[in-house]
Scaffold this motif. Structure first.
Motif, PDB file in Angstrom:
ATOM      1  N   SER A 148     -44.871 -42.115  80.222  1.00  0.00           N
ATOM      2  CA  SER A 148     -45.981 -41.167  80.253  1.00  0.00           C
ATOM      3  C   SER A 148     -46.518 -41.027  81.675  1.00  0.00           C
ATOM      4  O   SER A 148     -46.457 -41.965  82.472  1.00  0.00           O
ATOM      5  CB  SER A 148     -47.101 -41.622  79.318  1.00  0.00           C
ATOM      6  N   SER A 192     -34.502 -32.992  75.302  1.00  0.00           N
ATOM      7  CA  SER A 192     -34.409 -32.696  76.731  1.00  0.00           C
ATOM      8  C   SER A 192     -33.626 -33.797  77.421  1.00  0.00           C
ATOM      9  O   SER A 192     -33.338 -34.845  76.826  1.00  0.00           O
ATOM     10  CB  SER A 192     -35.801 -32.599  77.365  1.00  0.00           C
ATOM     11  N   LYS A 232     -43.845 -32.191  74.096  1.00  0.00           N
ATOM     12  CA  LYS A 232     -44.320 -31.225  75.087  1.00  0.00           C
ATOM     13  C   LYS A 232     -45.837 -31.164  75.061  1.00  0.00           C
ATOM     14  O   LYS A 232     -46.455 -31.309  74.014  1.00  0.00           O
ATOM     15  CB  LYS A 232     -43.757 -29.828  74.784  1.00  0.00           C
ATOM     16  N   VAL A 271     -44.660 -33.557  79.793  1.00  0.00           N
ATOM     17  CA  VAL A 271     -43.965 -34.118  78.646  1.00  0.00           C
ATOM     18  C   VAL A 271     -44.409 -35.561  78.468  1.00  0.00           C
ATOM     19  O   VAL A 271     -45.026 -36.159  79.352  1.00  0.00           O
ATOM     20  CB  VAL A 271     -42.425 -34.070  78.824  1.00  0.00           C
ATOM     21  N   TYR A 272     -44.065 -36.110  77.313  1.00  0.00           N
ATOM     22  CA  TYR A 272     -44.435 -37.477  76.987  1.00  0.00           C
ATOM     23  C   TYR A 272     -43.323 -38.052  76.121  1.00  0.00           C
ATOM     24  O   TYR A 272     -43.011 -37.497  75.066  1.00  0.00           O
ATOM     25  CB  TYR A 272     -45.769 -37.455  76.225  1.00  0.00           C
ATOM     26  N   MET A 273     -42.685 -39.125  76.580  1.00  0.00           N
ATOM     27  CA  MET A 273     -41.672 -39.786  75.769  1.00  0.00           C
ATOM     28  C   MET A 273     -42.383 -40.783  74.871  1.00  0.00           C
ATOM     29  O   MET A 273     -42.891 -41.804  75.328  1.00  0.00           O
ATOM     30  CB  MET A 273     -40.631 -40.499  76.628  1.00  0.00           C
ATOM     31  N   LEU A 281     -38.480 -35.418  73.462  1.00  0.00           N
ATOM     32  CA  LEU A 281     -39.692 -35.504  74.270  1.00  0.00           C
ATOM     33  C   LEU A 281     -40.789 -34.667  73.627  1.00  0.00           C
ATOM     34  O   LEU A 281     -40.517 -33.626  73.025  1.00  0.00           O
ATOM     35  CB  LEU A 281     -39.444 -34.990  75.695  1.00  0.00           C
ATOM     36  N   GLU A 286     -35.836 -35.380  82.877  1.00  0.00           N
ATOM     37  CA  GLU A 286     -37.086 -34.618  82.876  1.00  0.00           C
ATOM     38  C   GLU A 286     -38.281 -35.556  82.717  1.00  0.00           C
ATOM     39  O   GLU A 286     -39.320 -35.377  83.352  1.00  0.00           O
ATOM     40  CB  GLU A 286     -37.089 -33.581  81.746  1.00  0.00           C
ATOM     41  N   CYS A 287     -38.114 -36.569  81.881  1.00  0.00           N
ATOM     42  CA  CYS A 287     -39.195 -37.524  81.686  1.00  0.00           C
ATOM     43  C   CYS A 287     -39.368 -38.439  82.901  1.00  0.00           C
ATOM     44  O   CYS A 287     -40.484 -38.834  83.242  1.00  0.00           O
ATOM     45  CB  CYS A 287     -38.921 -38.362  80.437  1.00  0.00           C
ATOM     46  N   TRP A 334     -41.267 -45.783  75.835  1.00  0.00           N
ATOM     47  CA  TRP A 334     -42.362 -44.848  76.069  1.00  0.00           C
ATOM     48  C   TRP A 334     -42.464 -44.597  77.570  1.00  0.00           C
ATOM     49  O   TRP A 334     -42.465 -45.530  78.367  1.00  0.00           O
ATOM     50  CB  TRP A 334     -43.691 -45.444  75.595  1.00  0.00           C
ATOM     51  N   PHE A 378     -33.146 -36.926  79.803  1.00  0.00           N
ATOM     52  CA  PHE A 378     -33.965 -38.077  80.163  1.00  0.00           C
ATOM     53  C   PHE A 378     -34.549 -37.903  81.561  1.00  0.00           C
ATOM     54  O   PHE A 378     -35.664 -38.337  81.845  1.00  0.00           O
ATOM     55  CB  PHE A 378     -33.099 -39.337  80.080  1.00  0.00           C
ATOM     56  N   LEU A 402     -41.983 -37.889  85.716  1.00  0.00           N
ATOM     57  CA  LEU A 402     -43.368 -38.346  85.594  1.00  0.00           C
ATOM     58  C   LEU A 402     -43.624 -39.584  86.444  1.00  0.00           C
ATOM     59  O   LEU A 402     -44.718 -39.792  86.953  1.00  0.00           O
ATOM     60  CB  LEU A 402     -43.688 -38.672  84.130  1.00  0.00           C
TER      61      LEU A 402
END
Length: 277
Positions: A135, A82, A62, A98-100, A60, A86-87, A133, A84, A90
């Motif tokens: 976000s 991290s 940051k 964070v941004y995958m 990911l 955590e993403c 992706w 998954f 969003l």
């Protein structure tokens, strides 16, 4: 930002023959209806994604310290492994921390692979490298171009693409070819500093909003900055390594010629005799 008024061309459920003329064009293309049968469009919710891959370890990006406006920049210093889950926060409205960005599905999230359909208008060999992706609202990457043709498919949410053909490069202030990111622009297209980057006022580009089930074809060298307007899940495909190599050589040669041309003009100015007034 300045108004981007060029109209993007569109296709509805294109065949290979219909898509082919656009494959080598420098312009973006909006495609509708081609992903309507993908299981991901109806089955991917925060809960279902968590049930399939909650504990998967994924890379990911940051949010960089000192960038409170939501921008994400590519570089090793911003990437970490991290969960998954955590993403997925969003997608429930959590702040964009964070941004995958382009996580290979087959490598990190194989449980999701069968939910992603194929592109009927592209050869199967050119769509094996699918990436995920995710976000949060307000996040955005830098204005940049890619060294390969790219198809970005929105599964859920809403994304806005500010796009410019490669011929606009001079107005977009590319980073130095000797820098770590020569394919990035020094301009933030969302909030351009036109006092510093005055030629940006001359740019001509496209402003495209992508909705679930729609996809945007981004050809090699096409500048784009992506803004997430609602928590989003997307899948993209890179269309072939051989094209990547050819495009790299072509774009870097173009940049080198631009630098050489600028240097030559500067030499001629210095060598020119002074004019009396």
């Amino acid at each position: 930002m300045n108004e981007l008024s060029k109209a993007v061309e569109q296709l509805e459920r294109p065949t290979t023959a219909e898509f082919q003329p656009y494959a080598s064009a420098p312009r973006p293309l909006l495609i509708r209806g081609a992903a309507e049968r993908w299981p991901a469009l109806t089955e991917w919710t925060p809960d279902s994604l968590a049930a399939k891959s909650r504990n998967a370890e994924v890379p990911l990006m940051k949010l960089g310290t000192g960038n409170p406006d939501g921008r994400f920049f590519y570089g090793e210093e911003t990437v970490g492994m991290s969960k998954f889950s955590e993403c997925l926060e969003l997608l429930s409205g959590a702040p964009a921390r964070v941004y995958m960005a382009g996580v290979p599905i087959a490598i990190y999230l194989p449980a999701l692979a069968d939910d992603v359909g194929r592109l009927e208008f592209v050869d199967d060999k050119k769509q094996r490298r699918s990436q995920l992706w995710i976000s949060g609202t307000g996040s955005r990457g830098p204005l940049h171009y890619d060294l390969d043709n790219n198809i970005h498919v929105l599964i859920s949410g809403r994304k806005r693409f500010l796009m410019f053909e490669y011929s606009q490069s001079r107005n977009l202030y590319p980073c130095s070819i000797l820098s770590a990111n020569p394919h990035h622009s020094r301009v933030d297209a969302v909030h351009p500093d036109t006092s510093r980057f005055s030629r940006f006022r001359q740019q001509q580009g496209y402003d495209v909003t992508l909705h679930p089930g729609e996809m945007i074809y981004i050809p090699t060298g096409c500048w784009h900055q992506v803004i997430t307007e609602a928590p989003s899940v997307a899948v993209n495909f890179w269309l072939g390594k051989s094209l990547f190599r050819r495009s790299t050589m072509r774009i870097y040669l173009s940049l080198a010629l631009t630098v050489m041309s600028s240097s030559w003009r500067a030499i001629r100015r210095r060598a020119a005799p002074a004019t009396l007034t």
